[in-house]
Design a protein around this motif. Sequence first.
Motif, PDB file in Angstrom:
ATOM      1  N   ARG A 115      37.672 101.303  66.575  1.00 26.56           N
ATOM      2  CA  ARG A 115      37.644 102.284  67.661  1.00 26.56           C
ATOM      3  C   ARG A 115      36.278 102.421  68.315  1.00 26.56           C
ATOM      4  O   ARG A 115      36.104 103.211  69.256  1.00 26.56           O
ATOM      5  CB  ARG A 115      38.063 103.664  67.130  1.00 26.56           C
ATOM      6  N   CYS A 116      35.284 101.676  67.841  1.00 27.14           N
ATOM      7  CA  CYS A 116      33.906 101.954  68.270  1.00 27.14           C
ATOM      8  C   CYS A 116      33.713 101.737  69.768  1.00 27.14           C
ATOM      9  O   CYS A 116      33.050 102.550  70.430  1.00 27.14           O
ATOM     10  CB  CYS A 116      32.919 101.129  67.458  1.00 27.14           C
ATOM     11  N   VAL A 117      34.258 100.679  70.324  1.00 26.69           N
ATOM     12  CA  VAL A 117      34.077 100.421  71.753  1.00 26.69           C
ATOM     13  C   VAL A 117      34.813 101.456  72.586  1.00 26.69           C
ATOM     14  O   VAL A 117      34.281 101.975  73.576  1.00 26.69           O
ATOM     15  CB  VAL A 117      34.534  98.993  72.097  1.00 26.69           C
ATOM     16  N   ASP A 118      36.044 101.782  72.192  1.00 23.77           N
ATOM     17  CA  ASP A 118      36.822 102.767  72.953  1.00 23.77           C
ATOM     18  C   ASP A 118      36.131 104.120  73.003  1.00 23.77           C
ATOM     19  O   ASP A 118      36.115 104.786  74.048  1.00 23.77           O
ATOM     20  CB  ASP A 118      38.213 102.923  72.344  1.00 23.77           C
ATOM     21  N   GLU A 119      35.560 104.550  71.882  1.00 24.15           N
ATOM     22  CA  GLU A 119      34.892 105.857  71.854  1.00 24.15           C
ATOM     23  C   GLU A 119      33.648 105.847  72.734  1.00 24.15           C
ATOM     24  O   GLU A 119      33.361 106.824  73.435  1.00 24.15           O
ATOM     25  CB  GLU A 119      34.543 106.243  70.418  1.00 24.15           C
ATOM     26  N   HIS A 378      22.980  99.603  59.615  1.00 22.57           N
ATOM     27  CA  HIS A 378      22.678  98.809  60.806  1.00 22.57           C
ATOM     28  C   HIS A 378      23.544  99.188  62.006  1.00 22.57           C
ATOM     29  O   HIS A 378      23.361  98.624  63.086  1.00 22.57           O
ATOM     30  CB  HIS A 378      22.902  97.324  60.507  1.00 22.57           C
ATOM     31  N   HIS A 379      24.484 100.099  61.835  1.00 23.93           N
ATOM     32  CA  HIS A 379      25.490 100.313  62.870  1.00 23.93           C
ATOM     33  C   HIS A 379      25.545 101.750  63.366  1.00 23.93           C
ATOM     34  O   HIS A 379      26.606 102.246  63.735  1.00 23.93           O
ATOM     35  CB  HIS A 379      26.861  99.895  62.332  1.00 23.93           C
ATOM     36  N   GLY A 380      24.396 102.415  63.417  1.00 28.70           N
ATOM     37  CA  GLY A 380      24.385 103.778  63.938  1.00 28.70           C
ATOM     38  C   GLY A 380      24.824 103.844  65.385  1.00 28.70           C
ATOM     39  O   GLY A 380      25.642 104.684  65.765  1.00 28.70           O
ATOM     40  N   LEU A 381      24.280 102.952  66.232  1.00 32.33           N
ATOM     41  CA  LEU A 381      24.674 102.946  67.638  1.00 32.33           C
ATOM     42  C   LEU A 381      26.161 102.628  67.765  1.00 32.33           C
ATOM     43  O   LEU A 381      26.877 103.258  68.546  1.00 32.33           O
ATOM     44  CB  LEU A 381      23.851 101.925  68.411  1.00 32.33           C
ATOM     45  N   THR A 382      26.623 101.674  67.004  1.00 39.48           N
ATOM     46  CA  THR A 382      28.034 101.280  67.049  1.00 39.48           C
ATOM     47  C   THR A 382      28.948 102.431  66.673  1.00 39.48           C
ATOM     48  O   THR A 382      29.944 102.715  67.354  1.00 39.48           O
ATOM     49  CB  THR A 382      28.285 100.090  66.105  1.00 39.48           C
ATOM     50  N   LEU A 383      28.626 103.116  65.585  1.00 37.43           N
ATOM     51  CA  LEU A 383      29.565 104.053  64.969  1.00 37.43           C
ATOM     52  C   LEU A 383      29.296 105.514  65.298  1.00 37.43           C
ATOM     53  O   LEU A 383      30.069 106.381  64.878  1.00 37.43           O
ATOM     54  CB  LEU A 383      29.547 103.868  63.451  1.00 37.43           C
ATOM     55  N   GLY A 384      28.228 105.809  66.049  1.00 34.80           N
ATOM     56  CA  GLY A 384      27.925 107.205  66.346  1.00 34.80           C
ATOM     57  C   GLY A 384      29.083 107.964  66.957  1.00 34.80           C
ATOM     58  O   GLY A 384      29.529 108.988  66.414  1.00 34.80           O
TER      59      GLY A 384
END
Length: 413
Positions: A115-119, A378-384
């Motif tokens: 869902r990361c891109v959609d959010e 490593h994925h704070g930006l991705t998963l924020g």
Amino acid sequence: MDCDIIVLGAGIVGVSTALHLQARGRDVCLVDRAEPGSGTSHGNAGLIERSSVMPYAFPRSFAALLRYGLNRQPDVRYSPSFLPRIAPWLASYWHHSSARLLEQAAQAMLPLVERCVDEHDHLVEEAGLGHLIRARGWMDVYRSPQALAQAGDEARALDRFGLRYEVLGAAELHKREPHLGNVVAGGIHWHDPKTVLDPGALVRGYSDLFVRRGGRLLKGNASTLRQQVGGWCVTAEGREIQGREAVVALGPQSATVFRELGYRIPLAIKRGYHMHYAAQSGAVLEHSVCDSLGGYVLAPMARGIRLTTGIEFAAPEAPGNEIQLRRAERLARELFPLGERLDAEPWLGRRPCLPDMRPVIGPAPGHPGLWFNFGHAHHGLTLGPVSGRLLAEMITGAKTFTNPAPFGAQRFA
């Protein structure tokens, strides 16, 4: 009460959490001692990493352990004096990187990654930040046919996740990136991720949206958080701000709060650096590119071409150094015609990591009204945005889009 919820931390995770709570009708105060997006959220490679379905695991082969133990690799470096402090955490990380536990971590993280891109898309549209986003994917590149063949096999092993990618030979790769050097034998073009031209500006844009919606952004000291009758309070703007609930979303600084409250969550720091470069005359980099040999990323950004390094294990408070950056830069100049450095000194960032490769998202087990959202590695930006949504659903009692149990703090009890 000054608000319903105090969110501590104005990085990508805290700002996203505040936005999702606000969208669900909560009155939110967002508190940080610095400007939004000025910490770890500012300095990353700018990847919204939809293709990263397998967490970054600790190497398990003897050959890899020996290679890294010599401490000469460009992708991972350690400070010998820091090794005794970090050794127990590394042992736990190694344990959780077994095939069985790694698969468990991947399955737990998959609903967030999917869902990361959609959010992000939803927030980007609402905040009017489309000019910061590119939908070109990114590329892994390899310097030998053998490494490319192995990477192709590993990519095909991920077909069960439905990812879109292409394995490119040298000629195909150079059609898409004509200014890459002849050291590359080919690469893998991952199409699902998106990239960000200025991660710090993206977070600031999200925080501006929060303020436009009526949220309050306050300068304050998260370490002053304390429980009181009926809620929580923190010192900000020269006075005590009171809220019924509070969220700790301070990234690498989260431990300064939860340790004072008695929690022994094994949050460690992986340090990393970046530097911006000009391109030599006429050279253009169209995609973000990861060199598998060096573990660094070259990313076209608003300021120039950003080189972000791999992992450095050193004391979080230790001053920065250029050892790892110089190793990566030497390889990067073989890969792409970089020009002069554009920054006066390297930027040093700190990634908050947990040994089981999952963040902590959910309630603080021993403190009603306190919530955690940190440890995204490593994925704070991705998963924020997606982890902000999950926590907001939990706080407001809504149906959660996935089972939050794998992210609970109680797993470290």
